[in-house]
Scaffold this active site. Structure first.
Site, PDB file in Angstrom:
ATOM      1  N   GLU A 180       1.003  -1.157  -0.231  1.00  0.00           N
ATOM      2  CA  GLU A 180      -0.097   0.191  -0.090  1.00  0.00           C
ATOM      3  C   GLU A 180       1.181   1.105   0.557  1.00  0.00           C
ATOM      4  OE1 GLU A 180      -2.901   0.755  -0.128  1.00  0.00           O
ATOM      5  OE2 GLU A 180      -3.848  -0.523   0.410  1.00  0.00           O
ATOM      6  N   ARG A 234      -9.647  -0.438  12.286  1.00  0.00           N
ATOM      7  CA  ARG A 234      -7.210  -0.249  13.050  1.00  0.00           C
ATOM      8  C   ARG A 234      -7.402   1.029  11.636  1.00  0.00           C
ATOM      9  NH1 ARG A 234      -4.707  -1.966   7.758  1.00  0.00           N
ATOM     10  NH2 ARG A 234      -5.849  -2.662   6.275  1.00  0.00           N
ATOM     11  N   ASN A 259      -6.266   3.147   8.923  1.00  0.00           N
ATOM     12  CA  ASN A 259      -5.451   2.828   6.492  1.00  0.00           C
ATOM     13  C   ASN A 259      -5.185   4.107   6.292  1.00  0.00           C
ATOM     14  OD1 ASN A 259      -6.036   0.161   5.419  1.00  0.00           O
ATOM     15  ND2 ASN A 259      -7.743   1.119   3.976  1.00  0.00           N
ATOM     16  N   ASN A 293     -10.420   4.765   2.263  1.00  0.00           N
ATOM     17  CA  ASN A 293      -9.086   4.374   1.175  1.00  0.00           C
ATOM     18  C   ASN A 293      -9.328   5.912   0.165  1.00  0.00           C
ATOM     19  OD1 ASN A 293      -8.009   2.464   0.955  1.00  0.00           O
ATOM     20  ND2 ASN A 293      -9.613   1.169   1.276  1.00  0.00           N
ATOM     21  N   ASP A 352      -9.574   1.548  -3.884  1.00  0.00           N
ATOM     22  CA  ASP A 352      -8.735   1.562  -3.536  1.00  0.00           C
ATOM     23  C   ASP A 352      -8.199   2.974  -3.406  1.00  0.00           C
ATOM     24  OD1 ASP A 352      -7.054   0.527  -1.779  1.00  0.00           O
ATOM     25  OD2 ASP A 352      -7.494  -1.055  -1.678  1.00  0.00           O
TER      26      ASP A 352
END
Length: 291
Positions: free
Chosen positions: A15, A98, A100, A146, A197
């Site tokens: 990522e 969590r 991101n 995202n 994404d």
């Protein structure tokens, strides 16, 4: 245009590529492998740092080192010692969430969203960490945060909840960092199982989005219209960012293993870091966190 495997490190969930203009190095992360990577523009001199938790995103700091969005909060990373230091946990006690994806705005503020680890419930939120280390909530009821990025003038903020089937645009206040007037920027074709994404904006103001599980990169015009489609050699592409000496190489991360059983698997190139050349497009330098 040509697509090459730049670094074959088989990241479990690659990522967040970030190009460091000053040092001429590329950083990216393995979210589930708990690592930060660095290499040269051509994929050499690969170095890695271990971090103590799953990592959603990172940004470079003006003072040196990096700021990280780890599973349980914002941290600093010292590249020399490899040590991390907790800044703040925005969601203490939220064991199903969590942090991101995140990026830094033009004024040096780190904007990061959280996600439900099972990618099912709207438990996540969008946060802004200011240079004075104060924390502010910008939005909520998000399943999987995202693709944060800004228009070249910084006045439009783009963001996606991956499973909404949309990329959103907000009005972004330069002085305060507030985001308002959320609206649909683009609707995705999700018929083949893809989702929005990571994103970046190029120097012409066009947004590039990695459509994970669909193996495509889409370039959208500032009006949200599809301008260009690039088919990648793997399905699980995760994020994009421009870099290289002339800011004209598009770096693309991918994952080697799906985070949940319901997602598809890829071939041997899954988890590779890719570089795309000769696109005829340049990117914009990513700002550094001011804190």
């Amino acid at each position: 245009m040509r697509i090459e495997v730049l670094v074959d490190v088989k990241t479990t969930l690659g990522e967040g590529p970030v190009w460091d203009v000053a040092e001429q190095r590329l950083y990216w992360i393995d979210s589930l492998g708990c690592k930060v990577y660095r290499c040269t523009a051509n994929g050499r001199e690969v170095r890695a740092w271990d971090v103590p938790e799953r990592i959603g995103s990172m940004a470079l700091r003006r003072r040196g080192g990096a700021v990280l969005a780890l599973a349980n909060g914002f941290h600093f990373l010292d590249f020399k010692s490899g040590e991390t230091q907790l800044i703040v946990d925005p969601e203490p006690g939220e064991v199903s969430n969590r942090l991101n994806d995140g990026k830094v705005d033009r004024q040096g503020r780190f904007v990061v969203g959280s996600m439900d680890v099972n990618e099912e419930g709207p438990n996540g939120a969008l946060y802004r960490l200011d240079p004075d280390l104060s924390l502010h909530r910008l939005d909520d009821k998000i399943i999987c945060s995202n693709g944060p990025c800004w228009s070249p003038d910084g006045r439009t903020f783009y963001f996606a909840d991956s499973w909404s089937g949309e990329i959103w645009a907000y009005d972004y206040e330069l002085d305060t960092g507030s985001a308002s007037n959320r609206r649909t920027f683009a609707k995705l074709d999700t018929s083949s199982g893809g989702a929005a994404d990571g994103s970046t904006v190029d120097a012409e103001g066009y947004l590039w989005n990695a459509q994970v599980y669909d193996g495509r990169l889409i370039r959208y015009s500032p009006e949200g219209k599809v301008d260009r489609v690039i088919e990648m050699p793997v399905k699980k592409v995760t994020s994009v960012n421009f870099g290289g000496p002339n800011m004209d190489i598009l770096y693309v991360t991918s994952m080697s293993k799906p985070p949940l059983p319901r997602f598809p698997v890829d071939g041997i190139q899954g988890g590779s870091l890719f570089a795309i050349y000769d696109l005829g497009v340049r990117g914009i330098e990513e700002p550094r966190f001011g804190g």
